[in-house]
Design an enzyme around this catalytic site. Structure first.
Site, PDB file in Angstrom:
ATOM      1  N   TYR A   1      30.657  38.280  43.293  1.00  0.00           N
ATOM      2  CA  TYR A   1      29.616  38.980  42.535  1.00  0.00           C
ATOM      3  C   TYR A   1      30.148  39.407  41.161  1.00  0.00           C
ATOM      4  O   TYR A   1      29.373  39.596  40.226  1.00  0.00           O
ATOM      5  CB  TYR A   1      29.194  40.264  43.278  1.00  0.00           C
ATOM      6  CG  TYR A   1      28.300  40.088  44.484  1.00  0.00           C
ATOM      7  CD1 TYR A   1      27.993  38.838  45.016  1.00  0.00           C
ATOM      8  CD2 TYR A   1      27.748  41.202  45.103  1.00  0.00           C
ATOM      9  CE1 TYR A   1      27.170  38.714  46.131  1.00  0.00           C
ATOM     10  CE2 TYR A   1      26.912  41.091  46.210  1.00  0.00           C
ATOM     11  CZ  TYR A   1      26.631  39.842  46.726  1.00  0.00           C
ATOM     12  OH  TYR A   1      25.808  39.724  47.823  1.00  0.00           O
ATOM     13  N   GLY A   2      31.463  39.557  41.083  1.00  0.00           N
ATOM     14  CA  GLY A   2      32.074  40.188  39.908  1.00  0.00           C
ATOM     15  C   GLY A   2      31.955  39.425  38.608  1.00  0.00           C
ATOM     16  O   GLY A   2      32.174  39.984  37.536  1.00  0.00           O
TER      17      GLY A   2
ATOM     18  N   CYS B   1      31.174  47.463  47.983  1.00  0.00           N
ATOM     19  CA  CYS B   1      31.480  46.533  46.893  1.00  0.00           C
ATOM     20  C   CYS B   1      31.356  47.332  45.603  1.00  0.00           C
ATOM     21  O   CYS B   1      30.313  47.939  45.351  1.00  0.00           O
ATOM     22  CB  CYS B   1      30.471  45.386  46.929  1.00  0.00           C
ATOM     23  SG  CYS B   1      30.576  44.280  45.503  1.00  0.00           S
ATOM     24  N   ASN B   2      32.430  47.326  44.832  1.00  0.00           N
ATOM     25  CA  ASN B   2      32.398  48.095  43.578  1.00  0.00           C
ATOM     26  C   ASN B   2      31.385  47.519  42.600  1.00  0.00           C
ATOM     27  O   ASN B   2      30.698  48.255  41.901  1.00  0.00           O
ATOM     28  CB  ASN B   2      33.776  48.088  42.923  1.00  0.00           C
ATOM     29  CG  ASN B   2      34.774  48.959  43.655  1.00  0.00           C
ATOM     30  OD1 ASN B   2      35.028  50.083  43.268  1.00  0.00           O
ATOM     31  ND2 ASN B   2      35.339  48.441  44.731  1.00  0.00           N
ATOM     32  N   THR B   3      31.315  46.187  42.544  1.00  0.00           N
ATOM     33  CA  THR B   3      30.413  45.554  41.578  1.00  0.00           C
ATOM     34  C   THR B   3      28.963  45.901  41.914  1.00  0.00           C
ATOM     35  O   THR B   3      28.177  46.260  41.030  1.00  0.00           O
ATOM     36  CB  THR B   3      30.614  44.016  41.592  1.00  0.00           C
ATOM     37  OG1 THR B   3      32.013  43.736  41.612  1.00  0.00           O
ATOM     38  CG2 THR B   3      29.979  43.379  40.385  1.00  0.00           C
TER      39      THR B   3
ATOM     40  N   GLU C   1      39.502  35.722  49.365  1.00  0.00           N
ATOM     41  CA  GLU C   1      38.539  35.011  50.232  1.00  0.00           C
ATOM     42  C   GLU C   1      39.176  33.763  50.823  1.00  0.00           C
ATOM     43  O   GLU C   1      38.828  33.336  51.918  1.00  0.00           O
ATOM     44  CB  GLU C   1      37.281  34.628  49.433  1.00  0.00           C
ATOM     45  CG  GLU C   1      36.380  35.799  49.088  1.00  0.00           C
ATOM     46  CD  GLU C   1      35.655  36.407  50.295  1.00  0.00           C
ATOM     47  OE1 GLU C   1      35.221  35.653  51.173  1.00  0.00           O
ATOM     48  OE2 GLU C   1      35.556  37.654  50.353  1.00  0.00           O
TER      49      GLU C   1
ATOM     50  N   THR D   1      36.984  46.210  46.421  1.00  0.00           N
ATOM     51  CA  THR D   1      37.348  46.393  47.828  1.00  0.00           C
ATOM     52  C   THR D   1      38.149  45.214  48.401  1.00  0.00           C
ATOM     53  O   THR D   1      38.683  45.312  49.499  1.00  0.00           O
ATOM     54  CB  THR D   1      36.098  46.654  48.695  1.00  0.00           C
ATOM     55  OG1 THR D   1      35.141  45.608  48.457  1.00  0.00           O
ATOM     56  CG2 THR D   1      35.476  47.993  48.359  1.00  0.00           C
TER      57      THR D   1
END
Ligand code: DGL
Length: 287
Positions: free
Chosen positions: A50-51, A81-83, A160, A194
Site C-alpha cells: 500500500y505504501g 497498517c501505518n499507511t 512479504e 508494521t
C-alpha cells in the site's frame, strides 16, 4: 449499528487488517496482552504494497478491508497498517459503527515519552512519510526534539517474500536506507511500518545500541486493552482466544511466514478473493 452495547458484545472478536503480513506484528502483541480475545485478521496480500500507492487508492482498499471485517461483527477494528492509518483512519472512524484503533498515535506517544526532547527518527513507507502523519502525531504527543524521517519502499516486499534478516540482500538494502539516519543518531527510532519489526534485529544492529527502537505493536495493544476496558468490552475469558487468518493471495506462503513469526503454527489461512472484498456482505460470526 453494531455498537458496543448488548450482553454478547464482549464475546465478539477484534478485527485487524493490514496490506499483508505486517499486521501480525500487532496481532502478536494483542495475543500477549489480551489472550482471551478472538481475533479475525485480514492481510490484503494480493494488493500489497500500500505504501507506494496514492492516498485515494489506500483509502479505498482500507475501506474495503474494514467493510469485509465488519461481516465478522467485530467489537473493535485495529488498522494494523501505518499507511492505511495515515490515509484512512479518519474516514474509518467516521463510517464504522465500532471503535477504530490506529497504529501511528500509540507509537508516536511512546517514542516521545522515551525521547525526552532528544531527536526521534521514523522509518516508514513512502506514503506514510509523505502524508505527514508522524510529523503530526509526534507534535500532538508534545515532542520538542527534531523528527528525522526516512522512507524505505523495498522493505515491505522483502518481508512479504519471507527473507530472513541476516540475508545479504536484506542487509544491503537496509544499509542503504539507514545511512542518513545512522549519521543523524536519533535517540529513539520508530518502526513506522508494521512489517519492519520482522527486521528489527538487523535494524538495531545497524543503528547501534544508543538508538532505542519503538515497535508500535506493543503500544497499540495497550491502547486496544484500554479501549475495550473503558467500553466494558473485554472478553471475560482469561485465555483461549482464537486467531483466524485470511489473506487475499498466496495463503500457503502467508501461513509459512506467519507461523515463523508468531512462533506457533497458523493453521488454516483462508484465501479471500479481492472480488469478495467489494462484493455483497454475507453475515459471518467470530471464529
Ligand atoms: N504494514 C504496512 C504499514 O504499516 C505496509 C504498507 C505497505 O503495504 O506498503 O504501512
Amino acid at each position: 449499528m453494531i455498537s458496543g452495547t448488548g450482553k454478547d458484545a464482549p464475546r465478539r472478536c477484534i478485527g485487524v487488517f493490514d496490506s499483508g503480513l505486517g499486521g501480525l506484528t500487532v496481532v502478536r502483541r494483542l495475543l500477549a496482552e489480551l489472550p482471551g480475545e478472538d481475533i479475525v485478521y485480514l492481510g490484503d496480500s494480493a494488493r500489497v504494497p500500500y505504501g507506494t500507492k496514492s492516498a485515494q487508492t489506500v483509502r479505498t482498499f482500507a475501506a474495503e478491508d474494514a467493510a469485509w471485517l465488519m461481516r465478522h461483527e467485530p467489537k473493535l477494528v485495529v488498522v494494523a497498517c501505518n499507511t492505511a492509518s495515515a490515509y484512512a483512519v479518519e474516514h474509518l472512524r467516521a463510517t464504522l459503527p465500532v471503535p477504530v484503533v490506529d497504529v501511528i498515535a500509540p507509537g508516536a506517544r511512546r517514542a516521545v515519552a522515551l525521547a525526552g526532547g532528544r531527536p526521534i527518527g521514523v522509518i516508514a513507507t513512502e506514503g506514510t512519510i509523505a502524508s505527514g502523519a508522524y510529523q503530526q502525531a509526534v507534535a500532538e504527543a508534545g515532542s520538542t526534539g527534531a523528527l528525522l524521517t526516512g522512507s524505505c519502499p523495498l522493505l515491505v516486499p522483502i518481508v512479504e517474500e519471507g527473507r530472513d534478516e541476516d540475508d545479504p540482500i536484506v542487509l544491503a538494502v537496509l544499509s542503504g536506507y539507514l545511512r542518513a539516519l545512522q549519521r543523524a543518531r536519533p535517540a529513539v527510532m520508530i518502526l513506522g511500518c508494521t512489517h519492519y519489526p520482522l527486521l528489527a534485529g538487523a535494524i538495531a544492529k545497524l543503528m547501534g545500541p544508543h538508538v532505542q527502537l519503538v515497535d508500535s505493536g506493543q503500544a497499540t495493544a495497550l491502547e486496544v486493552a484500554e479501549a475495550l476496558a473503558t467500553a466494558n468490552l473485554r472478553n471475560p475469558r482469561p485465555a483461549g482466544g482464537r486467531l483466524k487468518c485470511h489473506c487475499t493471495d498466496n495463503a500457503e506462503r502467508f501461513a509459512a511466514v506467519a507461523s515463523r513469526f508468531l512462533g506457533r503454527p497458523v493453521e488454516q489461512v483462508q484465501w479471500v478473493g479481492t472480488d469478495e472484498l467489494t462484493g455483497p456482505s454475507p453475515c459471518r460470526s467470530c471464529p
